[in-house]
Design a protein around this motif. Structure first.
Motif, PDB file in Angstrom:
ATOM      1  N   LEU A  16     -29.278  -8.454  -9.425  1.00 30.28           N
ATOM      2  CA  LEU A  16     -30.002  -7.330 -10.293  1.00 30.28           C
ATOM      3  C   LEU A  16     -31.231  -7.280  -9.522  1.00 30.28           C
ATOM      4  O   LEU A  16     -31.868  -6.154  -9.173  1.00 30.28           O
ATOM      5  CB  LEU A  16     -29.963  -7.572 -11.593  1.00 30.28           C
ATOM      6  N   ALA A  20     -33.042  -4.171  -7.991  1.00 31.52           N
ATOM      7  CA  ALA A  20     -34.520  -3.400  -8.478  1.00 31.52           C
ATOM      8  C   ALA A  20     -35.536  -3.379  -7.462  1.00 31.52           C
ATOM      9  O   ALA A  20     -36.171  -2.543  -7.571  1.00 31.52           O
ATOM     10  CB  ALA A  20     -34.616  -4.081  -9.715  1.00 31.52           C
ATOM     11  N   LEU A  70     -27.352  -4.198 -19.682  1.00 34.74           N
ATOM     12  CA  LEU A  70     -28.199  -4.169 -18.313  1.00 34.74           C
ATOM     13  C   LEU A  70     -29.409  -4.512 -18.696  1.00 34.74           C
ATOM     14  O   LEU A  70     -30.383  -5.252 -17.947  1.00 34.74           O
ATOM     15  CB  LEU A  70     -28.304  -2.687 -18.271  1.00 34.74           C
ATOM     16  N   PHE A  74     -31.509  -7.300 -16.848  1.00 38.22           N
ATOM     17  CA  PHE A  74     -32.782  -7.163 -16.296  1.00 38.22           C
ATOM     18  C   PHE A  74     -33.874  -8.093 -16.702  1.00 38.22           C
ATOM     19  O   PHE A  74     -34.709  -8.498 -15.809  1.00 38.22           O
ATOM     20  CB  PHE A  74     -33.222  -5.890 -16.908  1.00 38.22           C
ATOM     21  N   LEU A 257     -32.198   0.000 -11.486  1.00 36.49           N
ATOM     22  CA  LEU A 257     -30.848  -0.786 -11.984  1.00 36.49           C
ATOM     23  C   LEU A 257     -29.921  -0.043 -12.687  1.00 36.49           C
ATOM     24  O   LEU A 257     -28.807  -0.182 -12.061  1.00 36.49           O
ATOM     25  CB  LEU A 257     -31.519  -1.894 -12.930  1.00 36.49           C
ATOM     26  N   SER A 260     -28.186   1.817  -9.686  1.00 36.67           N
ATOM     27  CA  SER A 260     -27.881   0.880  -8.746  1.00 36.67           C
ATOM     28  C   SER A 260     -26.205   0.801  -8.574  1.00 36.67           C
ATOM     29  O   SER A 260     -25.469   0.764  -9.658  1.00 36.67           O
ATOM     30  CB  SER A 260     -28.590  -0.526  -8.669  1.00 36.67           C
ATOM     31  N   GLY A 263     -25.521  -1.693 -11.538  1.00 38.13           N
ATOM     32  CA  GLY A 263     -25.512  -1.165 -12.607  1.00 38.13           C
ATOM     33  C   GLY A 263     -24.385  -0.114 -12.990  1.00 38.13           C
ATOM     34  O   GLY A 263     -24.078  -0.158 -14.012  1.00 38.13           O
TER      35      GLY A 263
END
Length: 275
Positions: A16, A20, A70, A74, A257, A260, A263
């Motif tokens: 992740l 990001a 998520l 994150f 994210l 993506s 995600g």
């Protein structure tokens, strides 16, 4: 405010931080004008904003499980960050934002409710559709009433619940019923999709028209019944950085994210459709 919930099928999201950071890097170095991954005020020579601090995300109730996952991932990828969520009916969230509630990101269950916000204030970035969602009928476990179609819900002996017409799931249900030329009088209209589903979970209703993602999240507490008319009432979900955000770098990283590949894995595993 909702910080975290227990997800039914946790999905491990890999890389992740890299995803990001690459997205943020694109904000400052790419000539691509995609509004969801680049700020309208960012310049090619501006350094990437540091991913740190707190952000508040207002998101449609149907996103609760996947966005909580998520958000947790994150925060793990970016120590020192904190994502606070407010989940609810998109119309209520939009009203709160236009009324001055502090928020950095808005993820709506329909373009219509997003437009309420964008019409009231300029956004830092234009909204972008990140997933889609389709309706499904939630029945009691085992489907004891043998519900097999949208028409079956018109049975006067059934207690059926719908989302309020002002929220996206209610508007979509209304669209499907109108297209099918069916008239349905529910025992109640609920303020958001989770409230509608909960009526069935608590056995206060025999069925509810909700999103397929909510049926999936409920597991064996309900049984889902697909119906073909739902294909004509699929909702697009837009996400946007809000103009009043006090932490635009971190907010943009969270949006990156969500959009993506990693995600999208979380979201499609929850039952959402790709945009």
């Amino acid at each position: 405010m909702t910080r975290s919930v227990r997800t039914r099928r946790p999905v491990r999201v890999a890389a992740l931080g890299a995803a990001a950071l690459l997205a943020l890097s694109a904000c400052s170095s790419s000539d691509d004008s995609d509004p969801a991954t680049s700020g309208s005020s960012a310049s090619a020579s501006a350094p990437a904003a540091k991913i740190s601090g707190d952000i508040t995300v207002f998101a449609a109730a149907s996103l609760k499980e996947s966005f909580t996952t998520l958000g947790q991932e994150f925060e793990k990828a970016h120590p020192g960050t904190k994502v606070t969520f407010s989940f609810g009916g998109s119309d209520s969230l939009a009203a709160s934002i236009t009324g001055g509630a502090p928020a950095d990101v808005f993820a709506s269950a329909s373009p219509k409710t997003m437009k309420v916000v964008t019409d009231a204030q300029d956004n830092a970035d234009a909204p972008a559709t990140f997933v889609r969602n389709q309706l499904e009928i939630a029945t009691l476990p085992g489907n004891p009433d043998k519900v097999a179609s949208l028409k079956d819900l018109t049975n006067k002996d059934l207690k059926v619940v719908l989302c309020d017409r002002t929220v996206p799931c209610g508007a979509a249900a209304e669209k499907a019923l109108t297209a099918s030329r069916l008239k349905l009088t529910p025992v109640s209209y609920e303020e958001d999709v989770k409230s509608a589903l909960n009526k069935v979970v608590l056995k206060e209703a025999d069925a509810a028209v909700v999103y397929r993602t909510d049926v999936k999240a409920a597991g064996d507490k309900v049984e889902g019944v697909e119906f073909p008319e739902s294909a004509d009432a699929v909702n697009d979900y837009p996400i946007a950085l809000l103009k009043e955000s006090r932490n635009t770098g971190t907010a943009r990283a969270f949006i990156a994210l969500v959009r993506s590949a990693e995600g999208q894995k979380v979201l499609t595993a929850a039952g959402f459709l790709q945009p």
